[in-house]
Scaffold this motif. Sequence first.
Motif, PDB file in Angstrom:
ATOM      1  N   ILE A 205     -41.958 -21.897  18.371  1.00 26.08           N
ATOM      2  CA  ILE A 205     -42.365 -23.135  18.461  1.00 26.08           C
ATOM      3  C   ILE A 205     -43.531 -23.095  19.480  1.00 26.08           C
ATOM      4  N   GLY A 206     -44.613 -23.826  18.976  1.00 28.34           N
ATOM      5  CA  GLY A 206     -45.820 -23.718  19.912  1.00 28.34           C
ATOM      6  C   GLY A 206     -46.766 -22.696  19.640  1.00 28.34           C
ATOM      7  N   GLN A 207     -46.533 -21.784  18.595  1.00 26.77           N
ATOM      8  CA  GLN A 207     -47.414 -20.711  18.057  1.00 26.77           C
ATOM      9  C   GLN A 207     -47.881 -21.020  16.502  1.00 26.77           C
ATOM     10  N   THR A 208     -48.697 -20.303  16.269  1.00 22.39           N
ATOM     11  CA  THR A 208     -49.319 -20.329  14.840  1.00 22.39           C
ATOM     12  C   THR A 208     -48.833 -19.046  14.344  1.00 22.39           C
ATOM     13  N   HIS A 209     -48.170 -19.083  12.849  1.00 24.38           N
ATOM     14  CA  HIS A 209     -47.731 -18.063  12.400  1.00 24.38           C
ATOM     15  C   HIS A 209     -48.072 -18.185  10.878  1.00 24.38           C
ATOM     16  N   THR A 210     -47.810 -16.968  10.044  1.00 22.43           N
ATOM     17  CA  THR A 210     -48.231 -17.044   8.815  1.00 22.43           C
ATOM     18  C   THR A 210     -46.861 -17.309   7.905  1.00 22.43           C
ATOM     19  N   VAL A 211     -46.749 -18.306   7.340  1.00 22.49           N
ATOM     20  CA  VAL A 211     -45.473 -18.693   6.604  1.00 22.49           C
ATOM     21  C   VAL A 211     -45.726 -18.510   5.220  1.00 22.49           C
ATOM     22  N   GLU A 212     -44.643 -18.381   4.375  1.00 21.36           N
ATOM     23  CA  GLU A 212     -44.495 -18.005   2.881  1.00 21.36           C
ATOM     24  C   GLU A 212     -43.798 -19.415   2.332  1.00 21.36           C
ATOM     25  N   ILE A 213     -44.417 -20.159   1.265  1.00 22.18           N
ATOM     26  CA  ILE A 213     -43.702 -21.231   0.921  1.00 22.18           C
ATOM     27  C   ILE A 213     -42.434 -20.987   0.017  1.00 22.18           C
ATOM     28  N   VAL A 214     -41.665 -21.378   0.199  1.00 23.32           N
ATOM     29  CA  VAL A 214     -40.248 -21.062  -0.828  1.00 23.32           C
ATOM     30  C   VAL A 214     -39.831 -21.911  -1.557  1.00 23.32           C
ATOM     31  N   ARG A 215     -39.792 -23.384  -1.290  1.00 24.43           N
ATOM     32  CA  ARG A 215     -39.637 -24.304  -2.384  1.00 24.43           C
ATOM     33  C   ARG A 215     -40.150 -25.834  -1.685  1.00 24.43           C
ATOM     34  N   SER A 216     -40.130 -26.794  -2.668  1.00 22.44           N
ATOM     35  CA  SER A 216     -40.552 -27.998  -2.301  1.00 22.44           C
ATOM     36  C   SER A 216     -39.568 -29.133  -2.814  1.00 22.44           C
ATOM     37  N   LEU A 217     -39.601 -30.075  -2.058  1.00 25.55           N
ATOM     38  CA  LEU A 217     -38.769 -31.431  -2.429  1.00 25.55           C
ATOM     39  C   LEU A 217     -39.665 -32.658  -2.324  1.00 25.55           C
ATOM     40  N   GLN A 218     -39.543 -33.327  -3.727  1.00 26.99           N
ATOM     41  CA  GLN A 218     -40.648 -34.529  -3.887  1.00 26.99           C
ATOM     42  C   GLN A 218     -39.444 -35.798  -3.902  1.00 26.99           C
ATOM     43  N   THR A 219     -39.471 -36.663  -2.938  1.00 34.37           N
ATOM     44  CA  THR A 219     -38.765 -37.800  -2.728  1.00 34.37           C
ATOM     45  C   THR A 219     -39.726 -38.900  -2.718  1.00 34.37           C
TER      46      THR A 219
END
Length: 373
Positions: A205-219
């Motif tokens: 937390i408080g840092q910038t990192h490269t992330v990979e999208i796993v899934r999404s949820l639409q509500t």
Amino acid sequence: METKDIVLLAVMLLILGEVSYLLARLPKTNIKAKDRAILVDTSVLMDGRIVAVAGTGFIGGTLVIPRSVIGELQFLADHADSDKRARARHGLDVVTELQAMERVAVELLQDGSRASEGVDDRLLSLAKQHGAVIMTLDYNLNKVAAVEGTEVLNLNELAQSLRMEYLPGEKLLLDLIQKGQDSHQAVGYLPDGTMVVVEQASGKIGQTHTVEIVRSLQTAAGRMMFAKLVNEAQSEKRRTQRQSSKSHDAISAAASGELNKAAKSQVANNTSNESAAPSTSNQRRRGKNASSVQRSSTVKQAHSAKTAQSSRMQRAHEDNKASRRTHTSRKGKDDTAVQASRSQPNANSEPRRTSHSRRKNHEDDLIALVNEQ
């Protein structure tokens, strides 16, 4: 007022009500929508997504369905192709659903059951005449309307604009701002305000990192996305690769063990077959000897039958010869008897002839004596 006047007034009111009702049911030839009119194409009705869009209330206008579009759906509903027939019937059901919805205004325009110039040309002319917008999924109609300066609403473009910007597997830089609902989660936000929950990132937390999208949820409240740190994702990929390699080795070892077992069993079967080979060869020889004996016996029986038949035929031939001989001998005897009977009259006629010659000679002698005297 008298009762007659009351009755007459009631009848006039009834007639007026019926006339007004009939006038309201007459086909409409003009668009009476006060807001923007949207001409609906056949392709939109056959697609069916217009029902979901209209149900949200985002259509800011009146949906106008020309009678020529209904006629084309009716024509396709009787088509020989089952696919076209099913889609056309679905389009007619969509029209009924749109008419039953309260959040959208639907109007039927009486422009002829089937336009002589074609449905696309008819929609373009109606749009120019009434200043309406065409809603279609037809690519060619979209291009022609753009050339003629007619506004077009394309549902495919709407679906493309509503598509997610980030799909599962894509990577992005994310600022981890706060903790998530679970203790191991961290939360970040995209520029459009979409919340991204990152797993196993509470210490980042408080840092910038490269992330990979796993899934999404639409509500109904919005869209939420779940992601993983790229390092975690790589380590997990390595773990999965190791597990897959271990499982592959285990499978190969099991397969090799099964192959060894199969080879051993095959060798045992070969040895058993070799031991059993002499007995089988003896049995085959015995069978061959028995078959040869049977063949010789059958040959002898056939030979004896042939000799008996030949002897019978020879006896019959000799009997025929004997009968022919007796017949010829009898015939010769009969011929000799006939000849003898014919020769007997000739023998009897000889004395007759001699007596006649004697008489003739005596007469001659008498004549000679008379001549002498």
